[in-house]
Design a protein around this motif. Structure first.
Motif, PDB file in Angstrom:
ATOM      1  N   ARG A   8     -64.164 -72.302 -12.248  1.00  0.00           N
ATOM      2  CA  ARG A   8     -62.848 -71.808 -11.837  1.00  0.00           C
ATOM      3  C   ARG A   8     -62.865 -71.134 -10.484  1.00  0.00           C
ATOM      4  NH1 ARG A   8     -60.607 -68.767 -17.122  1.00  0.00           N
ATOM      5  NH2 ARG A   8     -60.385 -70.588 -18.449  1.00  0.00           N
ATOM      6  N   LYS A   9     -64.001 -70.535 -10.163  1.00  0.00           N
ATOM      7  CA  LYS A   9     -63.975 -69.583  -9.067  1.00  0.00           C
ATOM      8  C   LYS A   9     -64.858 -69.950  -7.883  1.00  0.00           C
ATOM      9  CE  LYS A   9     -61.409 -65.994  -9.878  1.00  0.00           C
ATOM     10  NZ  LYS A   9     -60.368 -65.705  -8.893  1.00  0.00           N
ATOM     11  N   THR A  10     -65.565 -71.063  -7.958  1.00  0.00           N
ATOM     12  CA  THR A  10     -66.422 -71.382  -6.811  1.00  0.00           C
ATOM     13  C   THR A  10     -66.009 -72.706  -6.191  1.00  0.00           C
ATOM     14  OG1 THR A  10     -68.087 -72.629  -8.026  1.00  0.00           O
ATOM     15  CG2 THR A  10     -68.370 -70.230  -7.929  1.00  0.00           C
ATOM     16  N   ARG A  11     -66.439 -72.853  -4.952  1.00  0.00           N
ATOM     17  CA  ARG A  11     -66.159 -74.108  -4.251  1.00  0.00           C
ATOM     18  C   ARG A  11     -66.787 -75.276  -4.988  1.00  0.00           C
ATOM     19  NH1 ARG A  11     -68.096 -74.518   1.483  1.00  0.00           N
ATOM     20  NH2 ARG A  11     -69.275 -72.622   1.113  1.00  0.00           N
TER      21      ARG A  11
ATOM     22  N   ARG B  44     -64.613 -76.405  -7.777  1.00  0.00           N
ATOM     23  CA  ARG B  44     -63.436 -77.112  -7.290  1.00  0.00           C
ATOM     24  C   ARG B  44     -63.807 -78.518  -6.830  1.00  0.00           C
ATOM     25  NH1 ARG B  44     -59.037 -74.762  -5.097  1.00  0.00           N
ATOM     26  NH2 ARG B  44     -59.311 -73.322  -6.809  1.00  0.00           N
ATOM     27  N   TYR B  45     -64.951 -78.622  -6.160  1.00  0.00           N
ATOM     28  CA  TYR B  45     -65.379 -79.920  -5.647  1.00  0.00           C
ATOM     29  C   TYR B  45     -65.682 -80.895  -6.789  1.00  0.00           C
ATOM     30  CZ  TYR B  45     -65.801 -77.700  -1.067  1.00  0.00           C
ATOM     31  OH  TYR B  45     -65.537 -77.043   0.102  1.00  0.00           O
TER      32      TYR B  45
ATOM     33  N   SER C 234     -62.436 -85.684   3.000  1.00  0.00           N
ATOM     34  CA  SER C 234     -62.133 -84.282   3.280  1.00  0.00           C
ATOM     35  C   SER C 234     -63.389 -83.498   3.626  1.00  0.00           C
ATOM     36  CB  SER C 234     -61.456 -83.637   2.073  1.00  0.00           C
ATOM     37  OG  SER C 234     -60.276 -84.329   1.762  1.00  0.00           O
ATOM     38  N   GLY C 235     -64.491 -84.207   3.829  1.00  0.00           N
ATOM     39  CA  GLY C 235     -65.711 -83.557   4.285  1.00  0.00           C
ATOM     40  C   GLY C 235     -66.595 -83.016   3.176  1.00  0.00           C
ATOM     41  N   LEU C 236     -66.268 -83.340   1.924  1.00  0.00           N
ATOM     42  CA  LEU C 236     -67.114 -82.869   0.836  1.00  0.00           C
ATOM     43  C   LEU C 236     -68.396 -83.704   0.776  1.00  0.00           C
ATOM     44  CD1 LEU C 236     -64.455 -81.546   0.166  1.00  0.00           C
ATOM     45  CD2 LEU C 236     -64.731 -82.200  -2.200  1.00  0.00           C
TER      46      LEU C 236
ATOM     47  N   ASP D 299     -54.360 -76.743  -4.186  1.00  0.00           N
ATOM     48  CA  ASP D 299     -55.755 -77.175  -4.126  1.00  0.00           C
ATOM     49  C   ASP D 299     -55.951 -78.328  -3.152  1.00  0.00           C
ATOM     50  OD1 ASP D 299     -56.070 -75.266  -5.985  1.00  0.00           O
ATOM     51  OD2 ASP D 299     -56.532 -76.577  -7.668  1.00  0.00           O
TER      52      ASP D 299
ATOM     53  N   LEU E  41     -58.408 -78.086   0.208  1.00  0.00           N
ATOM     54  CA  LEU E  41     -59.647 -78.806  -0.128  1.00  0.00           C
ATOM     55  C   LEU E  41     -60.667 -78.849   1.014  1.00  0.00           C
ATOM     56  CD1 LEU E  41     -61.010 -80.340  -2.418  1.00  0.00           C
ATOM     57  CD2 LEU E  41     -60.082 -82.447  -1.462  1.00  0.00           C
ATOM     58  N   ALA E  42     -60.199 -79.112   2.223  1.00  0.00           N
ATOM     59  CA  ALA E  42     -61.149 -79.265   3.325  1.00  0.00           C
ATOM     60  C   ALA E  42     -61.482 -77.943   4.005  1.00  0.00           C
ATOM     61  CB  ALA E  42     -60.599 -80.266   4.341  1.00  0.00           C
TER      62      ALA E  42
ATOM     63  N   LEU F  25     -61.802 -74.814   2.078  1.00  0.00           N
ATOM     64  CA  LEU F  25     -61.857 -73.876   0.951  1.00  0.00           C
ATOM     65  C   LEU F  25     -62.708 -72.659   1.265  1.00  0.00           C
ATOM     66  CD1 LEU F  25     -60.695 -73.664  -1.846  1.00  0.00           C
ATOM     67  CD2 LEU F  25     -62.629 -74.938  -2.739  1.00  0.00           C
ATOM     68  N   LYS F  26     -63.644 -72.849   2.181  1.00  0.00           N
ATOM     69  CA  LYS F  26     -64.598 -71.784   2.451  1.00  0.00           C
ATOM     70  C   LYS F  26     -63.920 -70.488   2.864  1.00  0.00           C
ATOM     71  CE  LYS F  26     -69.081 -71.031   4.228  1.00  0.00           C
ATOM     72  NZ  LYS F  26     -70.217 -71.387   4.984  1.00  0.00           N
TER      73      LYS F  26
ATOM     74  N   GLU G   5     -62.944 -67.881   0.317  1.00  0.00           N
ATOM     75  CA  GLU G   5     -63.992 -67.258  -0.495  1.00  0.00           C
ATOM     76  C   GLU G   5     -64.148 -65.784  -0.165  1.00  0.00           C
ATOM     77  OE1 GLU G   5     -67.403 -70.478  -1.713  1.00  0.00           O
ATOM     78  OE2 GLU G   5     -67.518 -69.496   0.216  1.00  0.00           O
TER      79      GLU G   5
ATOM     80  N   ILE H  99     -63.906 -67.878  -5.095  1.00  0.00           N
ATOM     81  CA  ILE H  99     -62.620 -68.203  -4.491  1.00  0.00           C
ATOM     82  C   ILE H  99     -61.607 -67.127  -4.852  1.00  0.00           C
ATOM     83  CG2 ILE H  99     -60.735 -69.868  -4.438  1.00  0.00           C
ATOM     84  CD1 ILE H  99     -62.779 -71.998  -5.255  1.00  0.00           C
ATOM     85  N   SER H 100     -60.922 -66.631  -3.857  1.00  0.00           N
ATOM     86  CA  SER H 100     -59.855 -65.663  -4.122  1.00  0.00           C
ATOM     87  C   SER H 100     -58.538 -66.412  -4.231  1.00  0.00           C
ATOM     88  CB  SER H 100     -59.793 -64.640  -3.000  1.00  0.00           C
ATOM     89  OG  SER H 100     -58.470 -64.158  -2.864  1.00  0.00           O
TER      90      SER H 100
ATOM     91  N   GLU I  24     -56.095 -68.179  -1.347  1.00  0.00           N
ATOM     92  CA  GLU I  24     -55.726 -69.590  -1.466  1.00  0.00           C
ATOM     93  C   GLU I  24     -54.222 -69.791  -1.387  1.00  0.00           C
ATOM     94  OE1 GLU I  24     -57.786 -72.574  -4.324  1.00  0.00           O
ATOM     95  OE2 GLU I  24     -57.567 -70.655  -5.309  1.00  0.00           O
TER      96      GLU I  24
ATOM     97  N   LYS J 100     -53.461 -80.166   4.859  1.00  0.00           N
ATOM     98  CA  LYS J 100     -54.890 -80.057   4.582  1.00  0.00           C
ATOM     99  C   LYS J 100     -55.682 -80.106   5.883  1.00  0.00           C
ATOM    100  CE  LYS J 100     -57.144 -83.722   3.021  1.00  0.00           C
ATOM    101  NZ  LYS J 100     -57.499 -84.740   2.018  1.00  0.00           N
TER     102      LYS J 100
END
Lengths: 322, 507
Positions: A190-193, A196-197, A211-213, B364, B368-369, B371-372, B375, B380-381, B385, B422
């Motif tokens: 829920r709370k980390t990148r 989400r990824y 999207s660069g993942l 989201d 997405l691109a 997201l950092k 944090e 993630i806050s 967001e 995004k």
């Protein structure tokens, strides 16, 4: 609150409702179901499956599958037990390395991580279907288990077995272990990148890549986690039986997939949750337990369980297509 | 109604209302389809065009009002029902099975059989050959769909519809994916069909097309028929005005002037052909984009435009080579994440397949691109967001009930804005846009053009690939024309004309 959130909550509480219904039914039908002893009993019983199912949830969320969890459990359990009991002899040098509980458990967990890593690397690097790679690993790990144990159980593990039978603050240790695993991964998802990824990649791998993942890395980590959690489950199983069985964990992959799917996670990836999987594992656990208490023949138990899985997914589907 | 008119009207909707949960898609719509004419239907996305067509073709059965075929009321219970009443439909989305052959697709579900009930492949191939020839498509009926270009696939769909020998053929944006040559072929065919007495219902966004081929134009807005005209008696401006419900100001707002220096330079962009040895999909292309400039790239289908953007963005690292200079600095890009770090964003052509995570919500997808930056200590806050995503929803006027709405439930235009958001969230210096307004309504288009103008004014460099000439001419400061993987010509904004561009684009 937006309308679709209400709907989401309603759908989630649907499986919760099913669970409560089953609990009420079992309470009415049997004398021993609704007791403290049996409560912990159920939780202890599902702790192994749930631990594996958490890893399986991650894998399935990316749109993959891991069939090797049962064999990985057997191998890592056997390695932990073997190291604990016999250590490792390096004959040419005439050295015998002995392991304490911490060392043996760490070695088992590390092995689980490596096996999962292997799955992930082959799947992403060579673009082989996860079904095939993990099916191969299922056989490989089982074969290695037989080689390591010679086909015999490794028994008598001393105080290590406390992990399986002990209690702490009024809660069985296996429940602690799985509870902590569940808690950690709920936060991660829920709370980390990373969490989400996982969802993003399962939802649309191409868009995630664009999207660069780092799609490959996330997938490799997911399979490594699944291997690691299989090894954690192996510690519980081995400690509870005070022995490592060479044929431990057979068909555990199916139980795990069942818990994940009953919990509402989509096999095509991108949709689902750890909380759902907890509910799924509980539903299957209560069902198993109740049927035993009702003295239903084990053969019928299988039939009922199968139907419950199908019905759960059918209901889930019809919700989604509305 | 007099007898003459009765004979003239082949299909009619009378007071049709169709409700979906929460929306009235069609509100008391009456629409007459004239026999052996091209009846065009135009309206923004969500105006109800597709809903009406789906009622005509038997997909929806629960509607209020009447459908009349040749003056008598009909009520189709399924699509086959409509088919047997000689109504054929070609949907905007292609419905072909990729691993089957052209012939197998065309005759799917009604394969000709031998006396022993096996599929009569000879007959099937023969019939398909005839159909394809009529459509001027030189293809082997045995060829699998997967080997065809999108434009060719579209024509196979048309062949499939024609194989049913419909009296009424509904076409839902049939030209959205095909090249001008193919469009010309299609229009000839439509002419031929109407001459043979077939009635066409033609749905399109493209104004110039409607004026080229239609006999009548009906405008839908918000589920109602706004007006209906004979094509010769109406102007483009009036139609647009009817569509959007108010006079449309300039479609291409232009407030920026290019003054910046060179920002982005591409040298020797090369991508080898995936199957043919020694051939290039992108063939040693060079171009530059200045700070605050819009570079338009035009080319027909298969000219290699999309592939070139992909190559720059690092999607084909093993099959390509390119020298990218950003602000004079040589930059090595081997994957999308490298491209993003270098300050490049890429809006792909296919929103659903490559742009969005459809089952994720607006928030989201926007984050997405990037997201950092939401944090805090590794977690993630949600507050950050929502803050970031909220900014863009507001700035780009994304119409969504909330940040938690799944993007699948947004209109095409708003989905496209989510993708743009995004990329803007990654703070790019260069944006690559591939067909940024495909399949979105005219108001959303205008908003996106305005956004492009605003972004270059803030010194961004933007590359727009488009196959719509008015769009390219309307928004570009400079135009590069592609054909067969090569850069064929370059024009400044002032010297560019449709004729010059088309001439350069035809291989």
């Amino acid at each position: 609150m937006p309308q679709n959130r209400y709907k989401e909550i309603l759908q989630k509480s649907q499986s919760l409702f099913a669970l409560l219904l089953m609990i009420v039914l079992m309470t009415i039908l049997t004398d021993n179901f609704f007791t403290t002893g049996n409560f912990w009993n159920v939780l202890r019983q599902i702790s192994v499956n749930l631990c594996i199912s958490v890893g399986m949830t991650l894998v399935i969320l990316t749109g993959g599958i891991d069939l090797s969890v049962g064999s990985v459990l057997a191998l890592t359990g056997a390695v932990t037990a073997g190291l604990l009991k016999n250590g490792i002899a390096i004959e040419p040098l005439n050295i015998l390395i002995r392991y304490n509980t911490f060392g043996a458990v760490s070695a088992g967990l590390f092995l689980g991580l490596i096996l999962g890593l292997f799955n992930g690397v082959v799947i992403t690097r060579f673009k082989v279907a996860p079904f095939v790679v993990t099916l191969g690993m299922l056989t490989i790990a089982r074969g290695l288990t037989m080689l390591w144990t010679g086909g015999y159980p490794i028994t008598g593990l001393g105080k290590f077995s406390v992990i399986g039978t002990g209690w702490f603050l009024g809660i069985p240790l296996p429940v602690w272990v799985t509870g902590i695993v569940v808690g950690i991964f709920m936060i991660i998802m829920r709370k980390t990148r990373f969490g989400r990824y996982v969802y993003a990649i399962g939802g649309n791998e191409q868009a995630s890549h664009l999207s660069g993942l780092n799609v490959k890395r996330v997938k490799i980590i997911v399979y490594a986690i699944c291997g690691l959690l299989s090894a954690v489950a192996a510690v519980i199983v081995t400690a509870r039986l005070d022995s490592a069985q060479p044929n431990a964990g057979i068909s555990y992959e199916l139980d795990a997939i069942a818990a994940v799917v009953v919990g509402g996670t989509s096999l095509s990836g991108g949709r689902g949750s750890i909380a759902g999987t907890v509910l799924g594992a509980l539903i299957i656990g209560v069902l198993n337990n109740g049927l035993v208490l009702l003295n239903v023949s084990p053969f019928w138990q299988q039939v009922v369980k199968g139907f419950v899985i199908i019905v759960a997914v059918v209901i889930d589907r019809s919700n989604k297509s509305e | 109604m007099n007898n003459l008119e009765k004979k003239d009207i082949i299909l009619e909707a009378r007071g049709v209302t169709k409700k979906f949960p929460g929306v009235i898609a069609l509100n008391n719509v009456s629409f007459k389809v004239h026999r052996a004419k091209v009846n065009a239907l135009i309206g923004e996305n969500g105006a109800g065009k597709s809903t009406l067509m789906k009622i005509f073709s038997g997909v929806y059965q629960d509607y209020e009002g009447q459908i009349l075929l040749d003056g008598g009321e009909v009520k189709f219970t399924n699509t086959r029902d409509a088919q047997s009443s000689s109504i054929g439909i070609i949907y905007q989305e292609l419905n072909l099975i990729h691993n089957l052959s052209i012939a197998e697709n065309i005759f799917l579900g009604r394969e000709p059989l031998t006396p022993f009930k096996f599929i009569d492949y000879n007959k099937m191939y023969r019939k398909t050959s005839v159909l394809l020839k009529e459509l001027n498509l030189d293809l082997d009926p045995r060829a699998p769909i997967s080997g065809l270009r999108v434009g060719q696939q579209q024509i196979v769909e048309i062949a499939k519809a024609l194989s049913l020998k419909p009296k009424i053929l509904i076409m839902d944006e049939p030209t959205s994916a095909i090249s001008d040559e193919e469009i010309a072929t299609l229009f000839k065919l439509i002419k031929l069909l109407t001459d043979q007495g077939v009635t066409i219902v033609y749905i399109s966004h493209k104004m110039d097309e409607l004026f080229q081929i239609s006999d009548r134009i009906t405008v839908l807005r918000d589920g109602r028929v706004v007006d209906s005209f004979k094509t010769g008696e109406v102007t483009e401006d009036l139609i647009i005005q009817k569509m959007v419900g108010r006079p449309l100001k300039e479609l291409f707002p232009r407030t920026h002037t290019v003054s910046g220096d060179e920002m982005f330079k591409i040298e020797n962009c090369t991508l080898v052909h995936p199957t043919i040895d020694g051939k290039y999909t992108v063939d040693h292309v060079n171009f530059t984009v200045n700070k605050g400039e819009v570079l338009g790239i035009f080319g027909l289908m298969g000219a290699g435009r999309t592939e070139m953007l992909e190559t720059i963005f690092g999607l084909h690292p093993n099959m390509s080579s390119v020298d990218v200079y950003i602000d004079g600095q040589k930059t090595n890009i081997t994957n999308p994440s490298g491209a993003i770090k270098a300050g490049i964003g890429f809006v792909p052509e296919d929103r659903k397949l490559r742009g969005l995570i459809m089952m994720m919500n607006v928030r989201d997808n926007i984050n997405l691109a990037s997201l950092k930056r939401s944090e805090k200590m590794g977690l993630i806050s949600e507050k950050l967001e929502e803050e970031y995503a909220g900014q863009y929803v507001e700035k780009l006027k994304i119409k969504t009930p909330s940040l938690h709405q799944k993007v699948a439930n947004l209109s095409g235009g708003n989905q496209q804005k989510v993708i743009l958001a995004k990329w803007l969230a990654t703070n790019p210096r260069i944006l690559l846009l591939d067909e940024p307004t495909r399949g979105i309504d005219i108001n959303a288009k205008r908003e996106i053009y305005a956004l492009i103008d605003e972004l270059v004014k803030a010194d961004m460099s933007i590359v727009v690939v488009s196959s719509e000439l008015p769009e390219i001419l309307g928004i570009s400061d400079r135009i590069v024309v592609f054909a067969e993987g090569k850069k064929k010509a370059e024009f400044g904004r002032e010297e560019a004309t449709e004729e010059k561009i088309m001439k350069a684009a035809i291989p």
